[in-house]
Each structure stands twice: as C-alpha cells, then as structure tokens.
Design a protein around this motif. Structure first.
Motif, PDB file in Angstrom:
ATOM      1  N   PRO B 191       0.811  -1.229   0.000  1.00  0.00           N
ATOM      2  CA  PRO B 191       0.000   0.000   0.000  1.00  0.00           C
ATOM      3  C   PRO B 191       0.840   1.273   0.000  1.00  0.00           C
ATOM      4  CG  PRO B 191       0.050  -0.959   2.201  1.00  0.00           C
ATOM      5  CD  PRO B 191       0.720  -1.953   1.280  1.00  0.00           C
ATOM      6  N   GLU B 192       2.156   1.112   0.163  1.00  0.00           N
ATOM      7  CA  GLU B 192       3.029   2.293   0.252  1.00  0.00           C
ATOM      8  C   GLU B 192       3.280   2.961  -1.104  1.00  0.00           C
ATOM      9  OE1 GLU B 192       3.839  -0.771   1.342  1.00  0.00           O
ATOM     10  OE2 GLU B 192       4.348  -0.667   3.480  1.00  0.00           O
ATOM     11  N   ILE B 193       2.978   2.291  -2.206  1.00  0.00           N
ATOM     12  CA  ILE B 193       3.393   2.858  -3.501  1.00  0.00           C
ATOM     13  C   ILE B 193       2.558   4.052  -3.927  1.00  0.00           C
ATOM     14  CG2 ILE B 193       4.427   0.806  -4.540  1.00  0.00           C
ATOM     15  CD1 ILE B 193       1.780   0.549  -6.178  1.00  0.00           C
ATOM     16  N   GLU B 194       3.211   4.897  -4.711  1.00  0.00           N
ATOM     17  CA  GLU B 194       2.546   5.968  -5.434  1.00  0.00           C
ATOM     18  C   GLU B 194       2.244   5.384  -6.816  1.00  0.00           C
ATOM     19  OE1 GLU B 194       5.600   8.968  -5.201  1.00  0.00           O
ATOM     20  OE2 GLU B 194       5.045   9.506  -3.146  1.00  0.00           O
ATOM     21  N   PRO B 195       0.979   5.140  -7.123  1.00  0.00           N
ATOM     22  CA  PRO B 195       0.655   4.381  -8.338  1.00  0.00           C
ATOM     23  C   PRO B 195       1.243   4.992  -9.613  1.00  0.00           C
ATOM     24  CG  PRO B 195      -1.278   4.557  -6.937  1.00  0.00           C
ATOM     25  CD  PRO B 195      -0.231   5.439  -6.323  1.00  0.00           C
ATOM     26  N   MET B 196       1.624   4.129 -10.519  1.00  0.00           N
ATOM     27  CA  MET B 196       2.175   4.531 -11.816  1.00  0.00           C
ATOM     28  C   MET B 196       1.686   3.532 -12.864  1.00  0.00           C
ATOM     29  SD  MET B 196       4.533   1.963 -12.416  1.00  0.00           S
ATOM     30  CE  MET B 196       5.678   2.629 -13.611  1.00  0.00           C
ATOM     31  N   ILE B 197       1.813   3.911 -14.128  1.00  0.00           N
ATOM     32  CA  ILE B 197       1.270   3.064 -15.187  1.00  0.00           C
ATOM     33  C   ILE B 197       2.333   2.804 -16.249  1.00  0.00           C
ATOM     34  CG2 ILE B 197       0.319   4.954 -16.603  1.00  0.00           C
ATOM     35  CD1 ILE B 197      -2.201   3.031 -16.904  1.00  0.00           C
ATOM     36  N   ILE B 198       2.269   1.614 -16.823  1.00  0.00           N
ATOM     37  CA  ILE B 198       3.215   1.199 -17.854  1.00  0.00           C
ATOM     38  C   ILE B 198       2.427   0.845 -19.109  1.00  0.00           C
ATOM     39  CG2 ILE B 198       4.987  -0.495 -18.479  1.00  0.00           C
ATOM     40  CD1 ILE B 198       5.273  -0.972 -15.347  1.00  0.00           C
ATOM     41  N   GLY B 199       2.581   1.646 -20.147  1.00  0.00           N
ATOM     42  CA  GLY B 199       1.862   1.380 -21.392  1.00  0.00           C
ATOM     43  C   GLY B 199       2.314   2.373 -22.440  1.00  0.00           C
ATOM     44  N   LYS B 200       2.217   1.986 -23.694  1.00  0.00           N
ATOM     45  CA  LYS B 200       2.791   2.831 -24.755  1.00  0.00           C
ATOM     46  C   LYS B 200       2.061   4.153 -24.918  1.00  0.00           C
ATOM     47  CE  LYS B 200       0.288   0.317 -28.375  1.00  0.00           C
ATOM     48  NZ  LYS B 200       0.381  -0.509 -29.581  1.00  0.00           N
ATOM     49  N   ARG B 201       0.823   4.240 -24.416  1.00  0.00           N
ATOM     50  CA  ARG B 201       0.065   5.489 -24.512  1.00  0.00           C
ATOM     51  C   ARG B 201       0.603   6.537 -23.522  1.00  0.00           C
ATOM     52  NH1 ARG B 201      -1.826   9.560 -24.133  1.00  0.00           N
ATOM     53  NH2 ARG B 201      -3.902  10.415 -24.514  1.00  0.00           N
ATOM     54  N   ARG B 250      14.135  -7.918   0.933  1.00  0.00           N
ATOM     55  CA  ARG B 250      12.935  -7.555   0.176  1.00  0.00           C
ATOM     56  C   ARG B 250      11.920  -6.841   1.052  1.00  0.00           C
ATOM     57  NH1 ARG B 250      12.408 -12.285  -2.304  1.00  0.00           N
ATOM     58  NH2 ARG B 250      11.230 -13.073  -0.545  1.00  0.00           N
ATOM     59  N   GLU B 251      11.775  -7.325   2.297  1.00  0.00           N
ATOM     60  CA  GLU B 251      10.814  -6.697   3.203  1.00  0.00           C
ATOM     61  C   GLU B 251      11.187  -5.227   3.442  1.00  0.00           C
ATOM     62  OE1 GLU B 251       8.087  -8.299   4.288  1.00  0.00           O
ATOM     63  OE2 GLU B 251       7.345  -6.581   5.442  1.00  0.00           O
ATOM     64  N   TRP B 252      12.473  -4.995   3.688  1.00  0.00           N
ATOM     65  CA  TRP B 252      12.930  -3.618   3.920  1.00  0.00           C
ATOM     66  C   TRP B 252      12.751  -2.752   2.677  1.00  0.00           C
ATOM     67  CZ3 TRP B 252      15.690  -1.183   8.120  1.00  0.00           C
ATOM     68  CH2 TRP B 252      15.718  -1.952   9.289  1.00  0.00           C
ATOM     69  N   VAL B 253      13.057  -3.324   1.533  1.00  0.00           N
ATOM     70  CA  VAL B 253      12.905  -2.561   0.284  1.00  0.00           C
ATOM     71  C   VAL B 253      11.436  -2.223   0.063  1.00  0.00           C
ATOM     72  CG1 VAL B 253      13.063  -2.733  -2.231  1.00  0.00           C
ATOM     73  CG2 VAL B 253      15.011  -3.424  -0.823  1.00  0.00           C
ATOM     74  N   LEU B 254      10.553  -3.217   0.245  1.00  0.00           N
ATOM     75  CA  LEU B 254       9.125  -2.992   0.000  1.00  0.00           C
ATOM     76  C   LEU B 254       8.539  -1.953   0.945  1.00  0.00           C
ATOM     77  CD1 LEU B 254       8.018  -6.652  -0.638  1.00  0.00           C
ATOM     78  CD2 LEU B 254       7.448  -4.743  -2.145  1.00  0.00           C
ATOM     79  N   ARG B 255       8.861  -2.082   2.211  1.00  0.00           N
ATOM     80  CA  ARG B 255       8.257  -1.172   3.204  1.00  0.00           C
ATOM     81  C   ARG B 255       8.725   0.262   3.016  1.00  0.00           C
ATOM     82  NH1 ARG B 255       5.978  -5.258   3.303  1.00  0.00           N
ATOM     83  NH2 ARG B 255       4.799  -3.885   1.965  1.00  0.00           N
ATOM     84  N   ASN B 256       9.827   0.442   2.302  1.00  0.00           N
ATOM     85  CA  ASN B 256      10.356   1.795   2.111  1.00  0.00           C
ATOM     86  C   ASN B 256      10.257   2.294   0.681  1.00  0.00           C
ATOM     87  OD1 ASN B 256      11.601   2.788   4.736  1.00  0.00           O
ATOM     88  ND2 ASN B 256      12.385   0.692   4.625  1.00  0.00           N
ATOM     89  N   SER B 257       9.623   1.506  -0.192  1.00  0.00           N
ATOM     90  CA  SER B 257       9.630   1.871  -1.610  1.00  0.00           C
ATOM     91  C   SER B 257       8.379   2.613  -2.036  1.00  0.00           C
ATOM     92  CB  SER B 257       9.790   0.630  -2.478  1.00  0.00           C
ATOM     93  OG  SER B 257       9.672   1.013  -3.827  1.00  0.00           O
TER      94      SER B 257
END
Lengths: 603, 603
Positions: B191-201, B250-257
C-alpha cells in the motif's frame, strides 16, 4: 600484402609485448595481450597499422588502429621533432607540387599585437622546433586533389593505403572518391598522416574536437589531447582553438598528428580583427586560409551557406544561431547589409583549396540548437545552398563533405540525412550528434550518441563527437576519452546495422570470449580495456577470478553462461541432434505457414 | 484538482526551499530552486507528487516525480518504520480483500539452514521492525486486479492517481488497462506505492535493478540503492537479490519503496534448494510466489516460455542462454525430460497472482546475449509462447507485460517490438536495452541506451536500465545513478519522438534558459542538476559566471548565443518584419513547387 610486426628486434615473442610510453605525450598504456603490426602494400613504405589482439585460445583479432606511431615500440617519437613525413615521397613523386617560400609568420597569427614579444609563447621554441620545412602547393593552376586523381582513374598511394585499411579493393576507394561520395583529406603539407577515408561505403568515422579557448588550456595540453583522442580511436581531430597562440598550437598539433586535422579558419580570422565580426573581410579570411593550408590543415569548415536572406529565418527560433561561425557570419552580413564574403568569393576559395588538397567541410551555420528548432526553414534553406556550393566545389575538383546538426528529436533525424544526400549528391555527411533531447547537460555525449548511431546507420559518414562538457565548459582529458569512446560505440553500432563486411567479427570475438569465460580476452577486446578490467576487479580482484566461470554480478550459482555450459556438457550431442531435427521441422512448419515474414527462422 | 505545496509551515516563500535529507537514507540533495508539491485529486488522500522548478524569470516548470516522500520536507521518513500506507484505505474500502494469518516466515526464506540462528541477519530487527501487518488477499475466488476493475468499467483511486500523474483523462487510463495495453502494478500488500502506469500510450518508464549477490553487498545498501534510484527517476525497482537474507532485504525494500517492486521468484526458489536447479519443483516455486506476494511484490518475472523443445534451438548459439531464469529452467527441463513446471502450472499461478494483484512480467529466458544471436528462432519461438501465456493470463484477469531483449543490432530492433505487439496483443513491452554492440563492456549503459531509445520510440512501454558494470560486476551507487540517468534520457528522447503531449515543454524550458544565459535555471532543469553545475564550475566557479553571457567552452568572443542576442538587439524589428515577409514568400515558393515534402517549411 604481408603483415609486419612492430615488435622491437630484441623483443620477446610472447603476447605481453606492449607499446611503450613516449617521452612527452602520454598515449596511454595499451593493454597486455595486444600489439601493433602493419599490413604492407605494394611498396615497402606503404605500411598500414593495425591493432592485433592476441587471444588466450591462440587466435588473433585484427582491429583498425588510429593511434599512430605512438603505440609502436619500434618508433622513437618525440613531440618536439614531430612525426616522420610518411607521405612525402609519394607527394614529391607525383611531380605536380613544388615548395615555395610561403607566407611569413606574423605575431598576429598567434593573436599577439604587432609589438608583442614572442615570449607570449611561453618559452616554447618559436612556432615549432622540428625539421625546417617550406610549404608546398600545386605547381600549375591544376588541382592536386585526390578527387582530381580519382577522376583521372589514378589510384594513389593514399588510396591503396585506405583500401588496405578498410579491406576493400583500391578501385572501390578510387570510384567512391571520384563520385564525390567519399573524401580522403590529405593536405600536401601534412605528410605525417596515415591516410583515411570518409564515406558511407566505408567504416563510420569519428572526429574529436580539441582546442583552447581564451579562458583556459595550453599548447601542451592540446597536443596531448590530440594524441589521447587518437589513442582511443578518433579518426580525425579538429583544432578549434580561439585564444592566443593558435598558429603555434596548430603547428604542434599538425606536426605530431597521425590523423587529418580540421579547423574553422574563421575563428583565427576573427582573432586577427580583435573579435569584431564586422571588421572581417575576404582579405583577412583569405590570408588565414593560406596560412593554415601552408601549415597542413587537411579540412576546413567554411560557413558559406549562411546567406543574408536566411538570417531573418532565425528570428523566431528558440535558440537563434548556435554555430559560432554561423553567428559570426550572420553578424557580418547584417552589419554590412551585404552577402557573405565566403559565398561571393567561393570560387576563389575553391582554387586555393585545390592547390593544397584541402577538403571542404561545408559548415551548417544555421543548425538547430534545440529540439524546438530542428528541421526548420533556416536549417534547410542553408542546406540547399550547401548543395549549390558542393556542386561548385566539385567543379573545381575540391573534395567536399557537408556538416549536419545539432539538436534533432529521433523522429526528425532521418529527414536530415535523406535530404542532405539528395541535395548534395551523396557527398559525405558529417554530423554533430544529433542530440535527441535538450534536458541532460553533463550527459550530452549520451543524448547525442543516440542520434549519432541512428544517423550513421542511415548513411552519415563521419560523426563529430560531443563530450560530457558540451554546453558547460571545455573538455578535459577524461571528457575527450569519454566522448571518443561513446562515439566509437555509435559508429560501430552503425557499421553493424549497415551490415558492413567484417564489422561483426569484433562483436563475435568478444562474445565468444565472454561465453568461454576468457576474461583477459574480453578485456583486451573491449573498446576500453583499462576500464573494463578495473570494473571487474573492483569486486573480484584476485587473479583466479580472471578465469572464474562467473563474476560478482550474479555470483557462481546464478551465472547463466555457466549453466549454459553445464547444459552443453551434459546434453551436448543430443541437443545438436535435436537442433538439426528441430530446425528441419521448423523449416517445414514455416513453409507450410506460407513463409510468413513475421516469424523468420534465420536472419 | 488543486496544487499543494510541500513546504513546511514555517518555511519561507522563496525559491530556495529545498527538501531536507532524511535520517537514514541519503536521497541526495535536491538542487536549490526546486521543491516538491502535490496535485490533489477528488479526495484529500489522493495527492500526486510533482517536482516544481522555480525559474529566475518567475515561471514554474512542473516535472514528473518518482522520488517519494523522501524529498518532501514535511514528511518525517524513517526506514525502520517504513513509508505510510498511502493506498490502504482505498484497498480496504473496495471490500474485496481480507487479511489472513499468512505463511510463516522460515529461516530458509533468508537462505539460512533450518538450524541457523537469526543472527545471520546481522542484528537488523528480525525481518522488519516497522508496524505489524497481516497479509491480505482476495476474499473470494474473484480477481482483485486493476484489470478486473477496469474491465468492469470502474475507475479506481489508483487509476485517477495515474491519470493526474500523466495528465490524461481517467477514462484513458481505465481503457488502456482494460484493453491490456497498459498495466498498473499495485499488489494489495504494497500500500506504500505511489501508483504509476506502464503502457505505450503513457510516458516511457524506467526500471532499475538492484539486489545483492552471494559475493557482495548488504541489506542497508540495497535499501539505499532503491531510494537513490528513485531519487534520479526510476519508475520501478527490481530486487534481484540472490544471496542470503533475501526475504529480509525484500521486506525492507518494499516497506520503504514509493515505486512498484519487481522480483524473479525463481532466484529465491533456487536458493531454497541449495542452488540445484534439478531439485526445483512447483511446490517450492509456488511457496515462494505466495511468500513474495504476501510481502507485497508488485510484479514478478516468470520464465514460463522456456519450453523443453526450445532448448535445442540454443545449442548453436554464440552465447547460449544468458538469462539466469532461462538457464535455470532449461537445466530443469533437460534434467527431468519434462515440460517446465512454470508452463504446466501456469493457470494455477494466474489464480495466485490474481488474488493479490501481482502483475506478470513474462520473462524472455531465451533472449539473445550477443549480436550474433539476435532475432533467432529460439528467441522468437519463446515469444510465440509468451503470446499464448499472455492470453491465458488475461483470461484470469491478471495484468501482464512481456519482457524483451537483450543484444540486438539497430537494424533488427524494430522487428522485436513489431512482433511482440502483434503476438501479444499490444501488451506492454519491457526491454533490457537492447545493447546495439558487444564491444564495449564498461560502457553498456551507452551501447544499450541507444537501443533503448529506439525501441521505446517504436512502442516499448518500460525500459530496464543497464549500468556501466553490466557483464563485469554488481553496480554500486554511482553505477545505479549513471544507469538511471542514461535511461531517463532514452525514455525522454522516445517521449519526444512519439510526440507525447507536453514532453517537449521540458526541453523548451531548458533551451530558453540556455539561450537567455539563465545558468541557474539551466542547472535546475537538468536531469542531473548537481553534475551540470559541477561541470560548469570546474572552469568558471565564480558567482558572476552564473549570469555571464558565455562559458569556458567558447569564451566571450566566440559565444554564438551572445552574438545571436546582439543580432536581435541591433536588428530585431527588421528581422521580425523580414521573417514575416520571408515566410510568406517561402510559403508561396513551396506551394509553387508542388508542396514537395523534402523541404518542409514548418514541422
């Protein structure tokens, strides 16, 4: 042709024979496992240098070599004496040139006032301490250019040299020059060069710019930058000095350069009128061109396409005129409300260049300096004029190439080369990048390396490098190296994409070494062996790591290449059999599917 | 939508407000003249970060920002606590997921023997000291993916967030996801992420790989590399750790990413069977996927296209199989003489991923590792299988992207994206480079940056960076930065070439600053302000040089931009008039010439 080693008579025969450093210029240590040798042509003084990499599996790989005698341990180089005049006998034997007293060197040639003492040269021997020489030029009014010889059907020593270097028949070299699709820049007053060719039929070439400015750097530094640039692969060097001592700097660079030297005579002419563009004149310019032609400059950038009527086309540009020469000529045209003297005296200029075999590099003074200005009317109007000038130059039998941009987004790059080739009758295109975005000052070797690779793939013959300091300051030694390496990558990527014969041999040799964990071979085959080795050793410095079947990137358990080897070891024979069967079956499948092109079985 | 400043309440209002450094991770100093602000959407907790550059002419430029809360001076970050769970309320409010006890963490998850003490974690708190949490997954058998929501016509908070970030209507985001042309990687357990999108548009995205190997690096270093990579613009980060402590790292990376995290579960699965590929099984793999899905991994590379019958196609390759995952699966298939368990259990895998909204990144295990192997049958046979798997994944409503090569010469690049788009129904392509030549180890960020820019122009949605250490060792902090900057250049060059709305605004702002000698603005707008400023200051460090109308590259007399300004000052009005007349005349000339396309008057 035969091969000659450059090992010293007393030298050993193993692969550790490296070239030695010279006294005065650091040409860099060549990695162990390489040495210089020569391909000898039809006469003993026609010896083409190559870099031979000795692989640990017993094979040799031969690479194009631009580094000059500095990397030959059997040659005693001394920058105060200059390089041996390799081509002198060839030039004399042609019998169409003669020495003459030449134009006297004046203090103002070095940007000094008439009353200044020569001490301004900081105790370097006046101009150059090496062997005394008189300039040479065409004996009659007839051009003494490689273009003239080629059109007459002659294959000069220079052409044969280049043919050996490019591994093509001499006739192809001659025919490409005769057609104007290639140039072989070789001023009769620069006998020191190892001839090279610029044309889309041949390997893509790279130019490195050096030169002091009024703000920084010295003669010694510029000579060192030149040898350093050629050490890493620069095919030509432009001396763009604008400060003091430019005559002397150029003399030292020329006498020590194994590659053709280019200049922009306008810069020195402007110094002679104290930086006041409006005081420039044909006379000052003409005097400067002759001065530089007598010194041996091989090609000159001439911004003769910046016409008075084109200047308004730049008025609404985002970044106006970004070429130094272009902005100077635009200012002159406006100040005088006259057409550019470079344009009105162009035929006279052709006659001068023809009598020394100086090659034109018709400058793009109105090239775009930002993404916003790419491919605009100012740029293409000038290109059309360069096309006219190209035709005139060819009539005078002057070798000619055309300069190109600049800042161009990827989707507008191809139009540049296509238009140039059409308008300029396939004269070699010589581009600065182009930079594919404006947002990355300090990384413009990369923004432009992208554009350079693409435009070279599509037919550009020579790429002018851009260093990380572009837009920010004068490149130092490290920047020169980074710029050259980046552009060698772009040039080689283009050679591969063009399907240039033999280009992939280098990639294949390196990939074989990589797959077989011959780390030393991988380093020695790298464009920059020193850095590749240093990066590897940062995490795995011990000697056994040089034969290890992994590196620190993935570690031993996760090395895909190691696993690939294990697979071949354990299943090799059956895989080969299955490969045969599989390919045969696939071929049938392919044919059955109507040979649809989107699923190629082989390349 | 409205804009919010991230200035501290007590902060001043001038442009010198920079973000502060955080306590535990050095996210780099952001240059003076920039600050972070937010675009606020339909609800107060929907705040999209942007980097605002304050120009000295009073204008602001707003740039996409991936750096997370670390560059927000009003947020108190602490890597031991982790980032705030931005999306938690959105996920809970959807009501389709529930917490559950989850799989117990075992010593072997960290590569430790069953009997090893946790001391192997070197005194870091066991797994993660931050807030306790239970994993979450779909409450019923129904998928909880953004794809499922989009197909139902819903616009989630994540989609709205992305729409604000990309400056497009939310409906476009939803429709591109629904069509499978874009993915929004967002595991319900991250839930920590700032959403982003991957697509050619949308804007071309960049992934940075980090991860320790058995040979080097630590947990702290990996967390720092992650924040460092996002500081310079990485849109996603893959944690490719293979040594010890991979669960905890991985846990540390995820919780801080603040960005989506990708992994290759096969690497950890292999660690669990002590590196013996043949001992891998669906059970071990499945357990690992669930372990990682519960932690919050947003996308997983799955090499399910490496089929038994394709392995023989690699037998005659120059560099065999160069994907770690690909070589492991090939070894497993051969050892068992069975089809890959990833392929045979693919539908079950889809069900697992659908219940956490983990996005598939279908790996190209048979990608070419050398120029010689590019576009061969092994590569394209696997691509066809990835096309089949893409269809299956979509049936399960799992978001899916497709990985691509590798080493490909320029003339063979376009075929890769064209084929992938055709075979995989326009699913986002995610490529590693491609490298356009093999000859430059230590410069493969550049050999690949060239290919990356081109393939992104032609439609690739996300580029996996390559660092200077590729093929040689594990990247350090500097390499990560160089890799990210190089790939941001490639991505932006592609955005320009694609004509992406607004992309050129950045170039224009920088070029305006350059032309107007606003040096500080030029630095602040640069992709890497620190290096641009440092390069300039090397030769002209004094403060007055920051407003000077020249730099050390050409010096004052030869500054083309200065001369351009002088021209506009002296001749501005008449030039404008002539420009009007000239353009009008040119237009007539153009029309008279039959509107020939090779001389466009405007773009």
């Amino acid at each position: 042709m035969t091969m000659q080693d450059a090992r010293t008579p007393s030298g050993g025969s193993d692969a550790t024979d490296g070239p030695r450093d010279t006294d005065r210029t650091d040409t860099g240590r060549t990695a162990v496992g390489q040495h210089k040798s020569y391909v000898v042509g039809s006469r003993p003084d026609l010896r083409v240098p190559v870099r031979t990499v000795h692989l640990t599996n017993g094979n040799d790989v031969t690479l194009y070599d631009t580094s000059g005698p500095y990397t030959d341990p059997s040659v005693d180089t001394d920058v105060r004496r200059g390089l041996a005049p390799l081509r002198e006998n060839w030039i004399i034997a042609r019998g169409d040139t003669a020495e003459y007293p030449g134009r006297p060197v004046r203090p103002e040639d070095d940007g000094l006032k008439h009353t200044s003492p020569r001490g301004g040269l900081r105790n370097l021997d006046a101009v150059f301490p090496g062997r005394p020489r008189l300039p040479r030029r065409g004996r009659t009014g007839e051009p003494v250019t490689q273009l003239a010889y080629a059109r007459r059907g002659e294959i000069t020593q220079e052409m044969e040299y280049v043919a050996l270097r490019e591994n093509v028949p001499s006739e192809i070299v001659r025919d490409e020059i005769a057609a104007g699709r290639a140039v072989l820049p070789a001023n009769v007053n620069h006998p020191e060069i190892e001839p090279m060719i610029i044309g889309k039929r041949f390997l893509v070439k790279v130019n490195a710019n050096i030169g002091n400015s009024a703000v920084t750097s010295s003669i010694e530094e510029e000579v060192e930058k030149m040898t350093w640039a050629t050490r890493w692969g620069a095919d030509t060097v432009m001396d763009l000095s604008t400060g003091r001592n430019i005559h002397t700097t150029r003399e030292w660079v020329l006498r020590n350069s194994p590659v053709p030297i280019g200049t922009v005579p306008l810069y020195q002419a402007l110094e002679k009128v104290d930086g006041r563009a409006e005081e420039l004149s044909w006379d000052v310019y003409r005097d400067t061109v002759i001065e530089q032609a007598e010194q041996g400059v091989d090609y000159m950038t001439v911004h003769a396409g910046v016409l008075l009527r084109y200047v308004p086309l730049t008025a609404r540009r985002k970044t106006g005129i970004v070429s130094r020469g272009g902005s100077i000529m635009a200012a002159w045209c406006l100040a005088h409300h006259q057409e550019s003297f470079l344009y009105t005296h162009f035929e006279e200029l052709c006659e001068i260049l023809a009598s020394y075999d100086v090659t034109f590099s018709l400058g793009d003074g109105l090239r775009p300096g930002s993404i916003a200005d790419a491919n605009d009317e100012a740029q293409f109007a000038e290109l059309r004029t360069l096309g006219e000038l190209n035709t005139i130059a060819k009539r005078h039998q002057v070798q000619t190439m055309i300069e190109g941009p600049g800042h161009v987004p990827m989707h507008k790059i191809k139009e540049n080369i296509d238009l140039q080739q059409e308008i300029c009758e396939e004269a070699p295109f010589y581009t600065l990048g182009p930079l594919t975005t404006d947002i990355a000052p300090a990384y413009d070797h990369i923004t432009s390396g992208i554009g350079a690779a693409m435009i070279a793939w599509w037919g550009t013959a020579m790429l002018c490098y851009v260093t990380p300091k572009e837009h920010l300051g004068l490149p130092d030694r490290d920047d020169v190296k980074t710029g050259v390496i980046t552009y060698k990558i772009a040039a080689h990527a283009a050679d591969l994409a063009k399907g240039h014969e033999g280009a992939q041999t280098w990639d294949d040799a390196l990939s074989d070494a990589r797959f077989e964990f011959r780390w030393e071979d991988q380093f020695n085959l790298a464009l920059d062996p020193d850095t590749a080795r240093a990066f590897h050793d940062e995490t795995l410095p011990a000697e056994p790591a040089k034969t290890a079947h992994f590196c620190s990137m993935c570690g031993p358990k996760f090395c895909s290449m190691k696993i690939s080897h294990d697979i071949r070891r354990d299943h090799g024979t059956s895989l080969e059999t299955e490969a045969e069967l599989g390919m045969a079956a696939k071929s049938r499948e392919f044919a059955a599917a109507g040979n649809r092109v989107y699923l190629p079985l082989t390349d």
